[in-house]
Write an enzyme that holds these catalytic residues in place. Structure first.
Site, short mmCIF file in Angstrom:
data_model
loop_
_atom_site.label_atom_id
_atom_site.label_comp_id
_atom_site.label_asym_id
_atom_site.label_seq_id
_atom_site.Cartn_x
_atom_site.Cartn_y
_atom_site.Cartn_z
N ARG A 268 -5.76 -2.30 -16.01
CA ARG A 268 -5.47 -3.64 -16.11
C ARG A 268 -7.00 -4.22 -15.38
O ARG A 268 -7.20 -5.30 -15.56
CB ARG A 268 -4.57 -3.55 -15.12
CG ARG A 268 -3.52 -3.17 -16.05
CD ARG A 268 -1.51 -3.38 -15.10
NE ARG A 268 -1.42 -2.35 -15.94
CZ ARG A 268 -0.23 -1.81 -16.10
NH1 ARG A 268 -0.56 -1.45 -14.75
NH2 ARG A 268 1.08 -1.21 -18.05
N TYR B 145 -2.80 -6.93 -24.61
CA TYR B 145 -2.79 -4.99 -24.21
C TYR B 145 -3.09 -5.03 -23.24
O TYR B 145 -2.94 -5.43 -21.91
CB TYR B 145 -3.94 -4.60 -25.11
CG TYR B 145 -5.40 -5.32 -25.07
CD1 TYR B 145 -6.04 -6.28 -24.09
CD2 TYR B 145 -6.51 -4.68 -26.70
CE1 TYR B 145 -6.87 -5.86 -24.59
CE2 TYR B 145 -7.77 -4.69 -26.29
CZ TYR B 145 -7.92 -5.61 -25.25
OH TYR B 145 -9.68 -6.18 -25.01
N GLU B 146 -3.36 -3.59 -22.36
CA GLU B 146 -3.55 -3.20 -21.48
C GLU B 146 -1.17 -3.21 -20.56
O GLU B 146 -1.72 -3.84 -19.24
CB GLU B 146 -4.52 -2.95 -20.44
CG GLU B 146 -6.04 -3.43 -20.91
CD GLU B 146 -6.07 -1.82 -21.41
OE1 GLU B 146 -6.87 -1.26 -21.36
OE2 GLU B 146 -6.18 -0.96 -20.24
N GLY B 147 -1.18 -3.40 -20.89
CA GLY B 147 0.53 -3.71 -20.95
C GLY B 147 1.21 -5.40 -20.85
O GLY B 147 0.02 -6.09 -20.69
#
Lengths: 617, 245
Positions: free
Chosen positions: A287, A425-427
Site C-alpha cells: 500500500r 488493487y492492493e485493497g
C-alpha cells in the site's frame, strides 16, 4: 541524462544536518499517533534529506526507465513475447529487484525509505511498475518475512536477480476484498508428504511468466488461509489467456487453476492458518509503496503537461501562460508535494520503529513486519491519497493536452488508463478507508492510543468560552499550525461522539467511517506538508522555499473545507438536538480561517514549474 | 591494462544557462552537474575494456569539491579509484597541464577522454596533453579495440571511414558509438563510497585564455513553413527576405 533528484544542492550545512548519514536517534512514535500528538518539523524525515548515494540510485532507476521502458511502451502494451520478463531481468541485473532483500540472500539490504524512493521513480513506468511491484513486493516479501531459512536460501537469491519471476495468488472470483473467504483448498496427502491444492485464482499479476507462485489456500476445513510456495514446474497448474484490461495492458494478468497440484509439505510458508495475516501484513508494504509510486507517476505527468503546455500555442501564446492552465498545474503539483511529504515521513517513522525493535532484540524480519503493522493507518492513508491524486493529475493532464490528450498518439491517453487500477488493487480505497478508521478505533478501545481522553478534552473545550488570540504572532505557519490543531479536534469530536452514540453499530455505518477516514487523510497530509516546508525553510530560508510555502498554505486551505464537509455529513447522520448544535458551533470555531488569495499562490507555483520545465520541488 | 579516464563535470544538458557579474561569470546556482556526455562514452568503453582485458580504471577530474558526486558516479559505473585535482578548470591549457602531470607519473597504457567537454566545447585538451607528454593523440575515436598490445581505431571522416592502428600508450578523444552509456547498478553505487578518491593540489596556475564576456545566443525567430512542392517561394524568400542567396 537529466538529473532529477537534486532539487536542493547540498551545502556543508545541509550535509551536516542530514540525519541519514549521521543516523540521528529519533524517538520511535506510534502509528496513528499523529492525530493526538503535535509533531515537530525536526521529528520528520523530508525527501530533501536523501543522501547523495540515495539520489544516485534514484537517478539510475530513472535512467533505466528512460532507456528501457519509455521508448518501448507499445511493445510492452502489446505483450510482446518475453519482453516484460526481459525487462525484469535487466532490472535485476541493475539490482533494482533486490533492494529490500538482505545481502546474505543476494540482495542489497537497503533501508525502507530507500526502497520507497526507488518505488517512486519506477512508479512512472505504468505496466512495468506493476510487474516490478508484484515481483519485489507481494511476490518476494512473504518468503523474506515468513520463510524458513531453507526457503529463503532456495528462493530469495533468484528473486533478487530476476532469475526467478514470482506472483502472488490471493484473489478468487468470489473472494476479492473479502480475501479470507477464498475457496481454494489444500489437502494433506495420505503419505503426509504433500498438500494437494485445488482451486482457482484470478487477477494474478506476472501470472503469465512467474516461476514461483505464492498461493493462499485453506487447509482442510480451516477458517483461515495458509500460504504455499509453488513452482511452475509442479503438475496441475494451468491458466487462462491474458485478461483484456482497461490499462496496464503490458502487465501480465492471468486466472490460474490448480487441479490436485501437489506441493511438498516443506513448501508451506509460515504457520498453518497464518496466510491471512501474511496477506494483510505484506499488503501494508504494498500500500505505502503504491502510494509512493503514484507520486512518481504524478511527477512524470506534470513534466509532460508543463512541456506540452509550453509548446502548445493558442491565441498567440503558450497555453501555460493562461491562468486556467496554471491553476491546474499548481493543483497537480500541490497534491503531489503533499503526498510526497506524507509518504517519506511515514517511511522514516516505519524505519525508526524497525530500528527500535531490532535494538530491543527482535529478529530483523519480525521487526520489519511489526514496524509496518504499527503504521498500517499511515500506509492506508498514503495508498488512498496517492491513487486519488494520481487520478486527479492524469485527468487534468488529459485536459491540458486537449484533443491530443484523447489521442493514443500522445502519452496521456495511456497514462489515464494505467492510473485507474491504483484505486482498486492492493485493497480498494474503500477497504483501506474502512480499515484505517477501524484500526484507530481498535487502538483507542485497547487504550494504545489515548483518543478517548483527547476527545473528552475537546468536549470540555466545546463547553467553555472560546479563547481568542491563539495563532497570533508573526512566525511562519503560526496560524496554520493552530488550524492543524483545531482540525484534529474536529476529528476527535466527530469520531469520539460517533463511537459514543453508535457503539458497536458504528462498524455498519460505513458512510460515517468514510467521513472520518477522509478527515484523517487530509489532516495527515496537510500536517506533513507544513512540517516538511518548515524544515526546509530552516535549511534554505523562506525565499528559496517560496513555492513550497505556497503549496503548504494551499493544501491546508483546501483541507479545511474538505474536513468541514466530511464532519458536517457525519454529524448530520448520527447526532441531533442540542448536542448537534454544540458540535456544529465547535466545527465553525475550529474551521475558522482567513481568506487566502489562492490565485496568487497558484500562479507563483505554476511560474516556477514553467521556468523549470517541470515539477520543480 | 591501466586506463586513465578524464571526466569533466558539466551542467546537465537541460540546465537553464544564465550569467552574473556583468555577464563575466556563469551562474552556478541551482545547476545540476553530470559527467560530460562524451567523457561518459569514454568511461563506458574503459570499463568494458577492463572487463575484457583485466586491469584498472582510474577516473581523473580537474575541479572543485562540488563535483565529487560526479566522480562518485564514475566510481559507481566501474572506475576503481579516482583523482581530483583541486582547482576550478580555468582553461584548456591549465586542465591539460594538470592531466599531463598525472599521466607522466601514472604509467597508463591508455588515456581516454571525451572529444570535447559539453560546457566550453574547446576540444583541445587531448591534443595539448599529447604534446606535453609526448604521446600520440587520436580524436575523435568512435570504435576502440585493443589487440596484441595495439589499439585498433575506427572513425568516420568526410565521405568515408578511417581505420587506424596506434601503439600504446596513447591518448584518445572519444565519442559515440564507442560504447553505450552505462547506468550504474545499485551494488556499484554502494561500493563507490569505499573506493579511494585522492585529492591533489594543482601544479602551477598558468592559463592561455582569459574570458571577457558571455552572451546567450539570440532567440530563434519565427519559422516559416513552405510547401515541399513550392521551391520557387523558398528561393524567393531566401533571396529577398533572408538575403542569403
Amino acid at each position: 541524462m537529466h538529473n532529477k533528484f537534486t532539487n536542493f544542492r547540498e551545502t556543508e550545512t545541509t550535509r551536516k544536518s542530514r540525519p541519514m548519514e549521521t543516523k540521528v536517534e529519533r524517538q520511535a512514535i506510534k502509528g496513528g499517533e499523529f492525530l493526538i500528538r503535535e509533531t515537530l518539523p525536526e521529528e520528520i524525515f523530508i525527501p530533501e534529506e536523501f543522501s547523495e548515494e540515495q539520489k544516485m540510485m534514484a537517478q539510475a532507476c530513472q535512467d533505466f526507465i528512460d532507456k528501457e521502458v519509455f521508448p518501448y511502451q507499445d511493445r510492452i502494451d502489446n505483450m510482446e513475447e518475453g519482453f516484460m520478463a526481459g525487462l525484469l531481468t535487466k532490472a535485476g541485473e541493475l539490482g533494482l529487484l533486490g533492494v529490500s532483500i538482505p545481502e546474505k540472500y543476494g540482495g542489497l539490504g537497503m533501508s525502507f525509505n530507500t526502497s520507497m524512493l526507488i518505488a517512486e521513480v519506477i512508479g512512472s513506468a505504468g505496466s512495468f511498475s506493476t510487474a516490478q511491484g508484484a515481483q519485489t513486493g507481494i511476490g518476494t516479501l512473504p518468503i523474506l518475512y515468513y520463510g524458513t531459512e531453507e526457503q529463503k536460501q532456495k528462493y530469495l537469491p533468484g528473486l533478487a536477480s530476476a532469475e526467478l519471476k514470482t506472483c502472488y495468488c490471493l484473489s478468487e472470483p468470489d473472494a476479492g476484498s473479502d480475501a479470507n473467504s477464498a475457496k481454494t483448498k489444500a489437502v494433506l496427502t495420505e503419505d503426509g508428504k504433500f498438500y494437494s491444492i485445488t482451486g482457482q485464482k484470478m487477477w494474478i499479476s506476472n501470472g503469465g511468466f512467474a516461476d514461483v507462485l505464492l498461493v493462499f489456500a485453506k487447509i482442510e476445513d480451516d477458517k483461515d488461509l495458509s500460504t504455499f510456495i509453488l513452482e511452475r514446474s509442479f503438475d496441475g497448474i494451468t491458466m487462462n489467456e491474458e485478461e483484456k484490461k482497461m490499462g496496464i495492458k503490458g502487465s501480465s494478468t492471468r486466472q490460474i487453476f490448480f487441479n490436485d497440484c501437489k506441493v511438498p509439505v516443506e513448501n508451506l510458508l509460515g504457520e498453518r492458518g497464518q496466510g491471512f495475516k501474511i496477506a494483510l501484513n505484506v499488503l501494508n508494504i504494498g500500500r505505502i509503496k503504491l502510494g509512493v509510486a503514484a507520486i512518481g507517476a504524478c511527477k512524470h505527468l506534470i513534466d509532460l503537461s508543463v512541456n506540452y503546455g509550453i509548446e502548445r500555442k493558442q491565441f498567440g501564446k503558450s497555453i501555460v501562460e493562461f491562468g486556467a492552465i496554471q491553476h491546474k498545474l499548481a493543483k497537480m503539483a500541490t497534491k503531489t508535494y503533499a503526498c510526497e511529504s506524507a509518504s517519506y515521513r511515514a517511511g522514516q517513522d516505519i524505519e525508526d520503529k524497525i530500528d527500535a525493535l531490532i535494538k530491543e532484540g527482535m529478529d530483523e524480519q519480525q521487526a520489519k513486519l511489526k514496524g509496518l503493522e504499527e503504521f498500517a493507518i499511515e500506509c492506508a492513508i498514503i495508498k488512498v491519497h496517492g491513487s486519488e491524486i494520481l487520478d486527479f493529475a492524469v485527468d487534468e493532464g488529459v485536459q491540458i493536452f486537449g484533443g491530443m490528450g484523447y489521442s493514443a498518439e500522445a502519452p496521456m491517453e495511456r497514462a489515464y488508463r494505467d492510473a485507474r487500477i491504483c484505486r482498486i488493487y492492493e485493497g480498494t480505497n474503500e477497504i483501506n478507508r474502512l480499515m484505517l478508521v477501524g484500526i484507530l478505533i481498535k487502538r483507542a478501545m485497547k487504550g494504545e492510543l489515548d483518543v478517548m481522553g483527547k476527545a473528552m478534552a475537546v468536549g470540555k473545550e466545546l463547553q467553555s468560552v472560546p479563547s481568542f488570540g491563539n495563532g497570533q504572532g508573526g512566525g511562519l505557519f503560526t496560524k496554520e499550525k493552530e488550524t492543524i490543531k483545531n482540525l484534529k479536534k474536529i476529528i476527535l469530536m466527530v469520531a469520539g461522539d460517533a463511537v459514543q452514540t453508535l457503539g458497536v453499530a458504528m462498524k455498519d455505518e460505513q458512510e460515517i467511517l468514510m467521513n472520518v477516514a477522509d478527515m484523517m487523510i487530509e489532516i495527515y497530509l496537510a500536517e506533513s506538508t507544513i512540517l516538511r516546508t518548515e524544515k526546509l525553510v530552516a535549511l534554505h530560508g523562506e525565499e528559496a522555499c517560496e513555492s513550497q510555502i505556497n503549496m503548504s498554505q494551499l493544501y491546508l486551505y483546501e483541507a479545511v473545507d474538505k474536513i468541514a464537509i466530511a464532519a458536517k455529513e457525519a454529524l448530520a447522520s448520527f447526532s441531533s438536538g442540542d448536542k448537534q448544535k454544540v458540535m456544529l458551533m465547535g466545527l465553525k470555531r475550529f474551521t475558522k480561517t482567513e481568506l487566502v488569495n489562492t490565485k496568487k499562490l497558484r500562479r507563483q507555483i505554476a511560474r516556477k514549474m514553467i521556468d523549470n520545465k517541470g515539477y520543480a520541488f | 591494462m591501466k586506463i586513465l579516464v578524464c571526466i569533466t563535470n558539466v551542467p546537465d544538458t537541460t540546465s537553464r544557462i544564465a550569467f552574473i557579474n556583468n555577464d563575466t561569470e556563469f551562474d552556478k546556482s541551482g545547476i545540476q552537474y553530470v559527467i560530460g556526455p562524451y567523457d561518459d562514452f569514454a568511461l563506458a568503453r574503459a570499463v568494458e575494456l577492463k572487463e575484457e582485458l583485466g586491469g584498472t580504471v582510474t577516473a581523473l577530474n580537474v575541479g572543485e569539491a562540488y563535483g565529487d558526486p560526479v566522480i562518485r558516479k564514475a566510481l559507481a559505473i566501474g572506475a576503481d579509484d579516482a583523482i581530483r585535482i583541486n582547482s576550478f578548470p580555468k582553461d584548456s591549457f591549465f586542465v591539460a597541464k594538470q592531466i599531463a602531470e598525472v599521466v607522466k607519473k601514472g604509467g597508463y597504457d591508455l588515456v581516454l577522454m571525451g572529444r570535447e567537454s559539453s560546457d566550453f566545447n574547446g576540444g583541445q585538451v587531448h591534443g595539448m596533453v599529447g604534446e606535453m607528454v609526448g604521446l600520440p593523440v587520436v580524436s575523435p575515436v568512435m570504435k576502440l579495440d585493443i589487440e596484441n598490445g595495439k589499439a585498433k581505431i575506427a572513425r568516420e571522416i568526410d565521405g568515408g571511414k578511417e581505420f587506424l592502428e596506434v601503439n600504446l600508450p596513447f591518448i584518445a578523444g572519444c565519442q559515440e558509438p564507442i560504447a553505450e552509456w552505462k547506468i550504474p547498478n545499485m551494488r556499484g553505487i554502494m561500493s563507490a563510497r569505499t573506493k579511494p578518491l585522492q585529492v591533489l593540489e594543482p601544479v602551477g596556475d598558468e592559463t592561455r585564455i582569459s574570458l571577457k564576456k558571455f552572451s546567450l545566443p539570440p532567440e530563434k525567430g519565427e519559422v516559416k513553413m513552405i510547401d515541399e512542392d513550392n521551391v520557387e517561394e523558398l528561393v524567393q524568400l531566401l533571396k529577398n527576405e533572408a538575403k542569403v542567396i
